[in-house]
Design an enzyme around this catalytic site. Structure first.
Site, mmCIF file in Angstrom:
data_model
loop_
_atom_site.group_PDB
_atom_site.id
_atom_site.type_symbol
_atom_site.label_atom_id
_atom_site.label_comp_id
_atom_site.label_asym_id
_atom_site.label_seq_id
_atom_site.Cartn_x
_atom_site.Cartn_y
_atom_site.Cartn_z
ATOM 1 N N ARG A 26 9.320 9.725 6.683
ATOM 2 C CA ARG A 26 8.335 9.872 5.597
ATOM 3 C C ARG A 26 9.124 10.014 4.302
ATOM 4 N NH1 ARG A 26 2.969 13.606 5.287
ATOM 5 N NH2 ARG A 26 2.319 11.822 6.534
ATOM 6 N N HIS A 63 0.857 3.590 4.825
ATOM 7 C CA HIS A 63 0.777 4.649 5.845
ATOM 8 C C HIS A 63 0.331 3.973 7.155
ATOM 9 C CE1 HIS A 63 0.710 8.492 7.585
ATOM 10 N NE2 HIS A 63 -0.194 9.117 6.851
ATOM 11 N N GLN A 87 -1.109 5.926 10.187
ATOM 12 C CA GLN A 87 -2.466 6.385 9.900
ATOM 13 C C GLN A 87 -3.468 5.254 10.168
ATOM 14 O OE1 GLN A 87 -3.444 9.623 8.636
ATOM 15 N NE2 GLN A 87 -5.366 8.762 9.343
ATOM 16 N N ASP A 111 -9.736 9.512 0.826
ATOM 17 C CA ASP A 111 -8.443 10.216 0.826
ATOM 18 C C ASP A 111 -8.375 10.983 -0.483
ATOM 19 O OD1 ASP A 111 -5.794 10.992 1.261
ATOM 20 O OD2 ASP A 111 -4.941 9.054 0.717
ATOM 21 N N CYS A 165 -8.153 10.663 6.193
ATOM 22 C CA CYS A 165 -6.843 10.858 6.833
ATOM 23 C C CYS A 165 -6.427 12.325 6.832
ATOM 24 C CB CYS A 165 -5.794 10.001 6.133
ATOM 25 S SG CYS A 165 -5.650 10.348 4.367
ATOM 26 N N ARG A 210 -3.988 10.142 15.903
ATOM 27 C CA ARG A 210 -2.653 9.936 15.339
ATOM 28 C C ARG A 210 -1.612 9.972 16.451
ATOM 29 N NH1 ARG A 210 -1.301 10.961 10.093
ATOM 30 N NH2 ARG A 210 0.680 10.084 10.808
HETATM 31 N N1 CP Z 1 -2.765 12.225 7.411
HETATM 32 C C1 CP Z 1 -1.506 12.689 7.320
HETATM 33 O O1 CP Z 1 -0.524 11.917 7.276
HETATM 34 O O2 CP Z 1 -1.415 14.037 7.293
HETATM 35 P P1 CP Z 1 -0.086 14.879 7.003
HETATM 36 O O3 CP Z 1 0.322 14.586 5.590
HETATM 37 O O4 CP Z 1 -0.465 16.301 7.234
HETATM 38 O O5 CP Z 1 0.974 14.413 7.955
HETATM 39 N N1 NVA Z 2 -2.411 9.338 -0.038
HETATM 40 C C1 NVA Z 2 -1.969 10.579 0.518
HETATM 41 C C2 NVA Z 2 -2.006 10.549 2.009
HETATM 42 C C3 NVA Z 2 -1.682 11.829 2.690
HETATM 43 C C4 NVA Z 2 -1.684 11.736 4.174
HETATM 44 C C5 NVA Z 2 -0.574 10.911 0.021
HETATM 45 O O1 NVA Z 2 0.275 10.003 -0.020
HETATM 46 O O2 NVA Z 2 -0.332 12.048 -0.339
#
Ligand code: CP
Ligand code: NVA
Length: 305
Positions: A100, A127, A130, A221, A260, A288
């Site tokens: 990430r 993502h 997701q 989101d 999400c 997930r």
């Molecule tokens: N949806 C998602 O990726 O959640 P987190 O940021 O908690 O991993």
């Molecule tokens: N769009 C959000 C998704 C979190 C899972 C972010 O990038 O923070």
């Protein structure tokens, strides 16, 4: 060597197979207990996480593998040593890298220098894990993904991009409903539109919620993503017309809702909808793990065939 950076790495049949495998793993976890036996996966996070961190950790354990969590104690990857060196070292010890990161370019560099599969667990642009869980959740409720109409409301961000790309490949209609100037990246939308030509998926961007009357699923989101320090209060008025609430469901006839998470209750979604009968949000969070396990099973074992 196959990786998962965007979902574009897979065609429609392969994505459907991953979704099917995720559902099979969910139904019969015992059948996959040795899937990652004696294998170690590094999960690396430049940004915070609840769902992604926990679902990879527990998911890898359920497949008989071992997860090694790395947070970036000293800031973004590439500051203490180069991303190339990071990838080279990790590849000598582990069988896969889940990352990430802030910048998609970091993933491209990791992929270039790693000799093990790299899985994107969120970056500024995509993502994909997701989106796989999202389409798995939709598939649990609708027989044919190519007949589903999905509306994404809010900020045209990484999550919206992955829904557009993955929906286009699968043949799902995806409309992004966003305030003017907050839609998806034009280049990513155009790429998705090219992919949609193959499957006939109808993709659109609009600022009018009237355009999603008769849709099946609404998705939202956060209005401010990680890495953007704008206070939510500062964008609240601009995005509020795109909130998922009971009025929106009544006006559009939409039957199911996804998010999400993390969610900001009473901002992009109201609590009554999030906790109500239309919500598939906790199934989506559970999925997930199953969708990611399907990816891990497929990518980490690819050389063993
Ligand atoms: N949806 C998602 O990726 O959640 P987190 O940021 O908690 O991993
Ligand atoms: N769009 C959000 C998704 C979190 C899972 C972010 O990038 O923070």
């Amino acid at each position: 060597m196959r990786h998962l950076l965007t979902t574009k790495e897979f065609n429609k049949e392969e994505l459907l197979e991953l979704i099917q495998l995720g559902r099979a793993m969910k139904a019969n976890p015992a059948g996959f207990r040795a899937s990652l036996a004696n294998k170690s996966i590094v999960t690396l996070f430049e940004k915070p996480s609840l769902r992604t961190r926990v679902t990879f950790d527990i998911g890898i354990h359920r497949l008989g593998g071992h997860a090694v969590y790395l947070d970036q104690q000293n800031g973004a990857m590439g500051s203490r040593e180069t991303v190339k060196d990071f990838a080279g070292n990790l590849s000598r010890w582990c069988e896969g890298i889940v990352a990430r990161v802030y910048d998609h370019k970091t993933l491209l560099e990791l992929r270039q220098h790693a000799t093990v599969p790299v899985i994107n667990s969120l970056c500024n642009l995509y993502h994909p894990c997701q989106a796989l869980a999202d389409f798995m959740t939709i598939a649990e409720n609708y027989e044919d993904l190519a007949k589903v109409k999905l509306a994404y409301l809010g900020d045209g961000n990484n999550v919206a991009h992955s829904l557009l790309i993955t929906g286009a490949i699968l043949g799902t209609d995806v409309t992004v409903v966003a305030p003017k100037g907050c839609g998806p990246d034009a280049q990513i939308f155009n790429e998705a539109a090219e992919l949609a030509k193959v499957t006939g998926a109808r993709l659109a961007v609009t600022d009018s919620v009237q355009d999603i009357v008769g849709f099946d699923v609404a998705y939202t989101d956060t209005w401010v993503s990680m890495g953007d320090n704008t206070p939510l209060e500062a964008v609240k008025d601009k995005f509020m017309p795109y909130q998922i609430n009971q009025g929106l469901l009544d006006n559009t006839g939409i039957r199911h809702v996804l998010h999400c998470q993390p969610a900001h209750r009473e901002m992009e979604i109201t609590s009554d909808v999030m906790d109500g009968p239309a919500s598939l949000i906790l199934d989506e969070a559970e999925n997930r793990m199953h969708a990611q396990n399907a990816v891990l099973h497929t990518l980490i074992n690819q050389g063993d065939k």
